[in-house]
Write a protein that holds these residues in place. Structure first.
Motif, PDB file in Angstrom:
ATOM      1  N   GLY A  18       0.761  -1.296  -0.075  1.00  7.91           N
ATOM      2  CA  GLY A  18      -0.252   0.110  -0.132  1.00  7.91           C
ATOM      3  C   GLY A  18       0.842   1.271   0.061  1.00  7.91           C
ATOM      4  O   GLY A  18       0.722   2.028  -0.594  1.00  7.91           O
ATOM      5  N   GLU A  19       1.927   1.238   0.670  1.00  8.09           N
ATOM      6  CA  GLU A  19       2.835   2.398   0.772  1.00  8.09           C
ATOM      7  C   GLU A  19       3.408   2.708  -0.379  1.00  8.09           C
ATOM      8  O   GLU A  19       3.799   3.750  -0.820  1.00  8.09           O
ATOM      9  N   LEU A  20       3.704   1.573  -1.241  1.00  8.68           N
ATOM     10  CA  LEU A  20       4.356   1.730  -2.618  1.00  8.68           C
ATOM     11  C   LEU A  20       3.303   2.377  -3.513  1.00  8.68           C
ATOM     12  O   LEU A  20       3.513   3.250  -4.102  1.00  8.68           O
ATOM     13  N   LEU A  21       2.097   1.742  -3.407  1.00  5.76           N
ATOM     14  CA  LEU A  21       0.899   2.585  -4.225  1.00  5.76           C
ATOM     15  C   LEU A  21       0.687   3.905  -4.105  1.00  5.76           C
ATOM     16  O   LEU A  21       0.383   4.837  -4.857  1.00  5.76           O
ATOM     17  N   ASN A  22       0.961   4.411  -2.628  1.00  5.10           N
ATOM     18  CA  ASN A  22       0.985   5.743  -2.337  1.00  5.10           C
ATOM     19  C   ASN A  22       2.009   6.789  -2.895  1.00  5.10           C
ATOM     20  O   ASN A  22       1.829   8.004  -2.865  1.00  5.10           O
ATOM     21  N   ARG A  23       3.008   5.801  -3.362  1.00  5.24           N
ATOM     22  CA  ARG A  23       4.050   6.724  -3.960  1.00  5.24           C
ATOM     23  C   ARG A  23       3.836   6.913  -5.530  1.00  5.24           C
ATOM     24  O   ARG A  23       4.841   7.535  -5.976  1.00  5.24           O
ATOM     25  N   LEU A  24       2.850   6.466  -6.048  1.00  4.44           N
ATOM     26  CA  LEU A  24       2.717   6.211  -7.467  1.00  4.44           C
ATOM     27  C   LEU A  24       2.768   7.571  -8.314  1.00  4.44           C
ATOM     28  O   LEU A  24       3.468   7.920  -9.191  1.00  4.44           O
ATOM     29  N   PRO A  25       1.926   8.640  -7.487  1.00  2.00           N
ATOM     30  CA  PRO A  25       2.168  10.023  -8.084  1.00  2.00           C
ATOM     31  C   PRO A  25       3.284  10.451  -8.498  1.00  2.00           C
ATOM     32  O   PRO A  25       3.390  11.438  -9.625  1.00  2.00           O
ATOM     33  N   GLN A  26       4.335  10.269  -7.947  1.00  2.00           N
ATOM     34  CA  GLN A  26       5.794  11.071  -8.118  1.00  2.00           C
ATOM     35  C   GLN A  26       6.507   9.788  -8.810  1.00  2.00           C
ATOM     36  O   GLN A  26       7.699  10.426  -9.228  1.00  2.00           O
ATOM     37  N   ALA A  27       6.117   8.766  -9.304  1.00  2.00           N
ATOM     38  CA  ALA A  27       6.815   7.916  -9.955  1.00  2.00           C
ATOM     39  C   ALA A  27       6.829   7.748 -11.555  1.00  2.00           C
ATOM     40  O   ALA A  27       5.620   7.956 -12.117  1.00  2.00           O
ATOM     41  N   SER A  28       7.642   7.750 -12.112  1.00  2.55           N
ATOM     42  CA  SER A  28       7.812   7.670 -13.621  1.00  2.55           C
ATOM     43  C   SER A  28       8.006   6.069 -14.072  1.00  2.55           C
ATOM     44  O   SER A  28       7.973   5.964 -15.170  1.00  2.55           O
ATOM     45  N   GLU A  29       9.164   5.503 -13.249  1.00  7.28           N
ATOM     46  CA  GLU A  29       9.246   4.102 -13.666  1.00  7.28           C
ATOM     47  C   GLU A  29       9.225   3.214 -12.247  1.00  7.28           C
ATOM     48  O   GLU A  29       9.838   3.655 -11.220  1.00  7.28           O
ATOM     49  N   ILE A  30       8.932   1.940 -12.352  1.00  9.48           N
ATOM     50  CA  ILE A  30       8.944   1.323 -11.337  1.00  9.48           C
ATOM     51  C   ILE A  30       9.588  -0.283 -11.493  1.00  9.48           C
ATOM     52  O   ILE A  30       9.372  -0.729 -12.765  1.00  9.48           O
ATOM     53  N   ILE A  31      10.834  -0.457 -11.038  1.00  7.58           N
ATOM     54  CA  ILE A  31      11.695  -1.581 -11.431  1.00  7.58           C
ATOM     55  C   ILE A  31      11.126  -2.616 -10.225  1.00  7.58           C
ATOM     56  O   ILE A  31      11.442  -2.386  -9.160  1.00  7.58           O
ATOM     57  N   LEU A  32      10.868  -3.763 -10.934  1.00 10.64           N
ATOM     58  CA  LEU A  32      10.508  -4.867 -10.056  1.00 10.64           C
ATOM     59  C   LEU A  32      11.812  -5.539  -9.512  1.00 10.64           C
ATOM     60  O   LEU A  32      12.399  -6.269 -10.599  1.00 10.64           O
ATOM     61  N   ALA A  33      12.365  -5.633  -8.961  1.00 13.57           N
ATOM     62  CA  ALA A  33      13.633  -6.456  -8.180  1.00 13.57           C
ATOM     63  C   ALA A  33      13.287  -7.451  -7.148  1.00 13.57           C
ATOM     64  O   ALA A  33      14.203  -7.615  -6.260  1.00 13.57           O
ATOM     65  N   LEU A  34      12.297  -8.084  -7.511  1.00 12.45           N
ATOM     66  CA  LEU A  34      12.063  -9.208  -6.372  1.00 12.45           C
ATOM     67  C   LEU A  34      12.876 -10.302  -6.695  1.00 12.45           C
ATOM     68  O   LEU A  34      13.189 -10.716  -8.120  1.00 12.45           O
ATOM     69  N   ASN A  35      12.853 -11.606  -5.990  1.00 14.65           N
ATOM     70  CA  ASN A  35      13.646 -12.562  -6.161  1.00 14.65           C
ATOM     71  C   ASN A  35      12.861 -13.347  -7.076  1.00 14.65           C
ATOM     72  O   ASN A  35      11.704 -13.363  -7.086  1.00 14.65           O
TER      73      ASN A  35
END
Lengths: 198, 198
Positions: free
Chosen positions: B125-142
């Protein structure tokens, strides 16, 4: 990125331990971040009290809570049979095997000329002082070059003092569960020479 | 033989750490008996202060000395590129590789229904709250089952919010120094499908 000082100092403390490299030290530190503060405090207290709440027994030089230790002051044990070991951990291993009812003498090392460790640096003189009350000396040093050399030196010292008791060594041979196929030459020749009636 | 309480409590503390068994715990404890008291005290202080002197950054939820952390407050970094990782140690690994100039978001886990960890238990949820300021989301999960599932869930959430920026994933393929002969099927098929002009 600057890693927090609190994290770095714990990583460094773990890295100083034997067999723990930088990656393991990081893993342990980050694991402890999820642990309750009370458990961290208990761990910290165990560290500070480790040396404060233990002492060396004046008789056997093992690390113990009391001086003399509970083995040396145990009247049910045969105080005249002395098993000579290198380290306190060896006492622990022999005690867990649960077959021995004599006492111990911890040398805290072996003679190692390359590292400048002579007979004076380990508790050999202290062992020779215990000879008058001894009827058997069991040599339980590790079967390394230095362990063998220390055994030889000790044997000469015992002869020079006309020690009348028995001097024995732990049996060498195949460990329980081992495969003859994979045993090394020395172990096999020990096992063959030391064979027993069945 | 009764082992000294001070020794036992430190052995138990070490045993509670992941990857440290009873034998290693004993070895570490007996090693520390030979270490100066000042070093033991420093180790103990590092343990008690670990959580007291660190905090979680309110932006990226990484463990840091300050809040917001030095990465989130670094104006030279691209605050609109967010690399999503599972654990604080992943941030450390990516930072040491020294190529990335965006910011991070630490989920503190992945969705793992078998262990009762749903989207609410991690910092999604905290990540979704940061979306307005984001231009790229890099998924670096295992690249585990759970990591993949979390990526899928996250992608759906991003689509549901009409996220207009890019969503990327770390490249999969042969690790540097690896031998094609010993690479597993999945890695090889990733490497083949993701091949590049030379």
């Amino acid at each position: 990125m600057r890693v927090a000082r609190a994290i770095n100092s714990l990583v460094e403390a773990f890295e100083r331990l034997p067999g723990i490299g930088p990656k393991t030290a990081q893993r342990l530190t980050y694991y402890l971040l999820h642990v309750p503060q009370t458990e961290l405090d208990r761990f910290a207290a165990a560290l500070t009290n480790l040396k404060r709440d233990t002492q060396e027994c004046n008789m056997c030089h093992n690390v113990a809570e009391t001086n003399p230790c509970d083995i040396c002051s145990d009247t049910r044990r045969d105080q005249s049979t002395i098993c000579v070991v290198e380290q306190p951990l060896d006492v622990l291993a022999l005690e867990t095997s649960n077959g021995y009812l004599g006492v111990y003498h911890v040398l805290h090392g072996v003679i190692y000329p390359l590292h400048n460790i002579g007979p004076e640096e380990i508790k050999l003189g202290e062992l020779l002082n215990r000879l008058p009350q001894a009827s058997e000396i069991i040599l339980a040093l590790n079967p390394t070059m230095e362990g063998e050399a220390t055994c030889l030196y000790l044997k000469k010292q015992l002869e020079a003092r006309y020690f009348a008791g028995k001097v024995t060594r732990l049996a060498h041979g195949l460990p329980v569960g081992a495969d003859i196929q994979y045993a090394d030459n020395q172990t096999l020749s020990h096992a063959m020479n030391g064979r027993k009636d069945y």
